[in-house]
Write an enzyme that holds these catalytic residues in place. Structure first.
Site, PDB file in Angstrom:
ATOM      1  N   TYR A  30       0.810  -1.224   0.000  1.00 29.39           N
ATOM      2  CA  TYR A  30       0.000   0.000   0.000  1.00 29.39           C
ATOM      3  C   TYR A  30       0.849   1.282   0.000  1.00 29.39           C
ATOM      4  O   TYR A  30       0.695   2.135  -0.875  1.00 29.39           O
ATOM      5  CB  TYR A  30      -0.969  -0.010   1.188  1.00 29.39           C
ATOM      6  CG  TYR A  30      -1.996   1.099   1.091  1.00 29.39           C
ATOM      7  CD1 TYR A  30      -3.062   0.994   0.208  1.00 29.39           C
ATOM      8  CD2 TYR A  30      -1.892   2.262   1.849  1.00 29.39           C
ATOM      9  CE1 TYR A  30      -4.000   2.015   0.087  1.00 29.39           C
ATOM     10  CE2 TYR A  30      -2.824   3.284   1.742  1.00 29.39           C
ATOM     11  CZ  TYR A  30      -3.874   3.145   0.861  1.00 29.39           C
ATOM     12  OH  TYR A  30      -4.795   4.176   0.742  1.00 29.39           O
TER      13      TYR A  30
HETATM   14  N1  LIG Z   1     -10.178   5.383   3.461  1.00 30.43           N
HETATM   15  C1  LIG Z   1      -9.019   5.848   3.796  1.00 30.43           C
HETATM   16  O1  LIG Z   1      -8.701   5.954   4.979  1.00 30.43           O
HETATM   17  C2  LIG Z   1      -8.041   6.300   2.732  1.00 30.43           C
HETATM   18  C3  LIG Z   1      -6.937   7.044   3.131  1.00 30.43           C
HETATM   19  C4  LIG Z   1      -6.045   7.485   2.181  1.00 30.43           C
HETATM   20  C5  LIG Z   1      -6.258   7.193   0.848  1.00 30.43           C
HETATM   21  N2  LIG Z   1      -7.349   6.457   0.469  1.00 30.43           N
HETATM   22  C6  LIG Z   1      -7.516   6.192  -0.949  1.00 30.43           C
HETATM   23  O2  LIG Z   1      -8.783   6.653  -1.383  1.00 30.43           O
HETATM   24  C7  LIG Z   1      -9.144   5.976  -2.570  1.00 30.43           C
HETATM   25  C8  LIG Z   1     -10.594   5.565  -2.488  1.00 30.43           C
HETATM   26  O3  LIG Z   1     -10.732   4.580  -1.503  1.00 30.43           O
HETATM   27  P1  LIG Z   1     -11.881   4.607  -0.393  1.00 30.43           P
HETATM   28  O4  LIG Z   1     -11.226   4.945   0.889  1.00 30.43           O
HETATM   29  O5  LIG Z   1     -13.023   5.435  -0.847  1.00 30.43           O
HETATM   30  O6  LIG Z   1     -12.241   3.042  -0.302  1.00 30.43           O
HETATM   31  P2  LIG Z   1     -13.365   2.194  -1.065  1.00 30.43           P
HETATM   32  O7  LIG Z   1     -14.697   2.537  -0.519  1.00 30.43           O
HETATM   33  O8  LIG Z   1     -12.943   0.782  -0.978  1.00 30.43           O
HETATM   34  O9  LIG Z   1     -13.281   2.732  -2.560  1.00 30.43           O
HETATM   35  C9  LIG Z   1     -12.378   2.227  -3.509  1.00 30.43           C
HETATM   36  C10 LIG Z   1     -13.159   1.805  -4.717  1.00 30.43           C
HETATM   37  O10 LIG Z   1     -12.267   1.317  -5.741  1.00 30.43           O
HETATM   38  C11 LIG Z   1     -12.840   0.128  -6.253  1.00 30.43           C
HETATM   39  N3  LIG Z   1     -11.853  -0.758  -6.873  1.00 30.43           N
HETATM   40  C12 LIG Z   1     -11.110  -1.736  -6.299  1.00 30.43           C
HETATM   41  N4  LIG Z   1     -10.366  -2.372  -7.211  1.00 30.43           N
HETATM   42  C13 LIG Z   1     -10.655  -1.793  -8.399  1.00 30.43           C
HETATM   43  C14 LIG Z   1     -10.226  -2.026  -9.726  1.00 30.43           C
HETATM   44  N5  LIG Z   1      -9.360  -3.004 -10.021  1.00 30.43           N
HETATM   45  N6  LIG Z   1     -10.723  -1.245 -10.716  1.00 30.43           N
HETATM   46  C15 LIG Z   1     -11.618  -0.278 -10.441  1.00 30.43           C
HETATM   47  N7  LIG Z   1     -12.080  -0.021  -9.209  1.00 30.43           N
HETATM   48  C16 LIG Z   1     -11.602  -0.771  -8.205  1.00 30.43           C
HETATM   49  C17 LIG Z   1     -13.483  -0.531  -5.043  1.00 30.43           C
HETATM   50  O11 LIG Z   1     -14.425  -1.520  -5.409  1.00 30.43           O
HETATM   51  P3  LIG Z   1     -14.681  -2.723  -4.352  1.00 30.43           P
HETATM   52  O12 LIG Z   1     -15.175  -2.121  -3.107  1.00 30.43           O
HETATM   53  O13 LIG Z   1     -15.704  -3.568  -5.057  1.00 30.43           O
HETATM   54  O14 LIG Z   1     -13.362  -3.413  -4.160  1.00 30.43           O
HETATM   55  C18 LIG Z   1     -14.128   0.685  -4.370  1.00 30.43           C
HETATM   56  O15 LIG Z   1     -15.382   0.971  -4.901  1.00 30.43           O
HETATM   57  C19 LIG Z   1      -8.176   4.809  -2.702  1.00 30.43           C
HETATM   58  O16 LIG Z   1      -7.203   5.124  -3.682  1.00 30.43           O
HETATM   59  C20 LIG Z   1      -7.537   4.722  -1.338  1.00 30.43           C
HETATM   60  O17 LIG Z   1      -6.238   4.173  -1.388  1.00 30.43           O
HETATM   61  C21 LIG Z   1      -8.248   6.006   1.382  1.00 30.43           C
END
Ligand SMILES: NC(=O)c1ccc[n+]([C@@H]2O[C@H](COP(=O)([O-])OP(=O)(O)OC[C@H]3O[C@@H](n4cnc5c(N)ncnc54)[C@H](OP(=O)(O)O)[C@@H]3O)[C@@H](O)[C@H]2O)c1
Length: 317
Positions: A176
């Protein structure tokens, strides 16, 4: 002397605020393509920009996610299925976007899709575990960007890449942090190259938020799989005490995360709609007050802070 300094900083902050509040015109004619809209930040951003009247092209991983999003939004918002790890899926989505934006080009590309597991100590992993995350979080971002770039350049638009505080400080093993450091590096070189064409690149660095990425059950399940598969030597070094504390930490991961996702999507929206977007946005108090400041500390001080906070393997010296 100090008074002058405070006044100068105050004036600079005020001018910056005024400058950043200037909004682009004709937002209702601008298309924004967002990856990973099934849930979390991507889903909220799609709904937020739709409410603002922009033309949202939302990419979802699943048809179920796409349908649920369409049910919550206006007819303006359109969805497409995209898996960022598959070249043919990216090519098809790019063609789909091209047909919709026409000569206007694509105003905004938001690389948001991401995954966070498998995660755990590096020694618990194999090469495939690292590759799985890099494939989505880094190579996915690169391939989608390269594919959409001609459309973004046409609009002199914006690229918004979702990184993380873990792209600034690395305190846990697995792919990650590596993927997010990579997103930072890719975004920095892209920003410099694209400045010649009037395209702006912004990086969003959230702290910990309650979404699919931070979901306790997913992390527990993944940690259990890694542990079951680990060699007897790794199991002996880390030991049952470490494992129990590690699993307890994961169980409460959800509770430690912030719930207000708009702290992140407001940054994304600003990067897409402001005349003068920032190059970096940090979202959440943990990012602003702890992780980003720690990232500027000398390595020995940052190490000391994380060493005190981290779990020690049972056989640690
Ligand atoms: N939440 C945090 O604390 C946090 C902190 C820093 C950065 N981020 C970043 O924020 C971004 C969004 O994440 P989130 O926190 O909103 O989590 P999330 O709710 O899991 O959203 C990520 C989305 O990406 C989708 N995804 C996974 N694999 C994929 C693929 N191969 N192709 C296309 N889409 C795909 C997931 O689908 P599925 O759910 O079906 O797998 C999900 O809908 C990510 O880049 C994450 O690294 C999150």
């Amino acid at each position: 002397m100090w008074l002058y300094l405070v006044a100068l900083v105050g004036l600079w902050t005020l001018l910056r605020l005024i400058r950043e509040r200037k909004v682009m015109s004709h937002l209702q004619d601008k298309h924004v393509f967002i990856t990973g809209c099934d849930s979390g930040f991507g889903n909220l951003l799609a709904r937020q920009l739709d409410r603002r009247g922009m033309r949202v092209l939302a990419a979802c991983l699943t048809e179920k996610g796409a349908e649920e999003l369409r049910n919550k939004t206006s007819d303006r918002l359109e969805t497409v299925i995209l898996d960022v790890t598959k070249t043919e899926s990216i090519v098809a989505a790019t063609q789909w976007v091209k047909e919709r934006v026409g000569n206007r080009g694509l105003w905004g590309l938001v690389n948001n899709a991401g995954i966070s597991i498998p995660s755990g100590p590096n020694e618990w992993m194999n090469k495939e575990d690292f590759a799985k995350i890099l494939d989505v979080n880094l190579l996915g971002v690169i391939e989608v960007t390269l594919s959409m770039l001609p459309l973004v350049r046409k609009a002199r638009g914006r690229v918004v890449n979702v990184s993380s505080i873990m792209g600034r400080v690395s305190f846990s093993g697995g792919g990650y942090s590596i993927s997010k450091y990579g997103v930072e590096a890719f975004s920095d070189s892209l920003r410099r190259e694209l400045s010649y064409f009037g395209v702006k690149v912004a990086i969003v660095e959230p702290g910990f938020f309650r979404t699919g990425v931070s979901n306790s059950d997913r992390h527990l399940c993944s940690a259990k799989m890694l542990w079951d598969r680990a060699s007897s030597e790794v199991k002996e070094i880390y030991g049952q005490k470490f494992l129990a504390s590690y699993m307890t930490g994961l169980k409460s991961l959800d509770q430690k995360c912030k719930e207000d996702l708009s702290l992140v999507t407001d940054c994304m929206e600003h990067a897409l709609t402001s005349r003068h977007p920032r190059t970096r946005y940090s979202a959440g108090w943990d990012a602003k007050l702890f992780f980003i400041p720690v990232s500027y500390l000398p390595t020995f001080l940052a190490d000391a802070i994380f060493y005190r906070a981290s779990l020690k393997p049972d056989k640690a010296l």
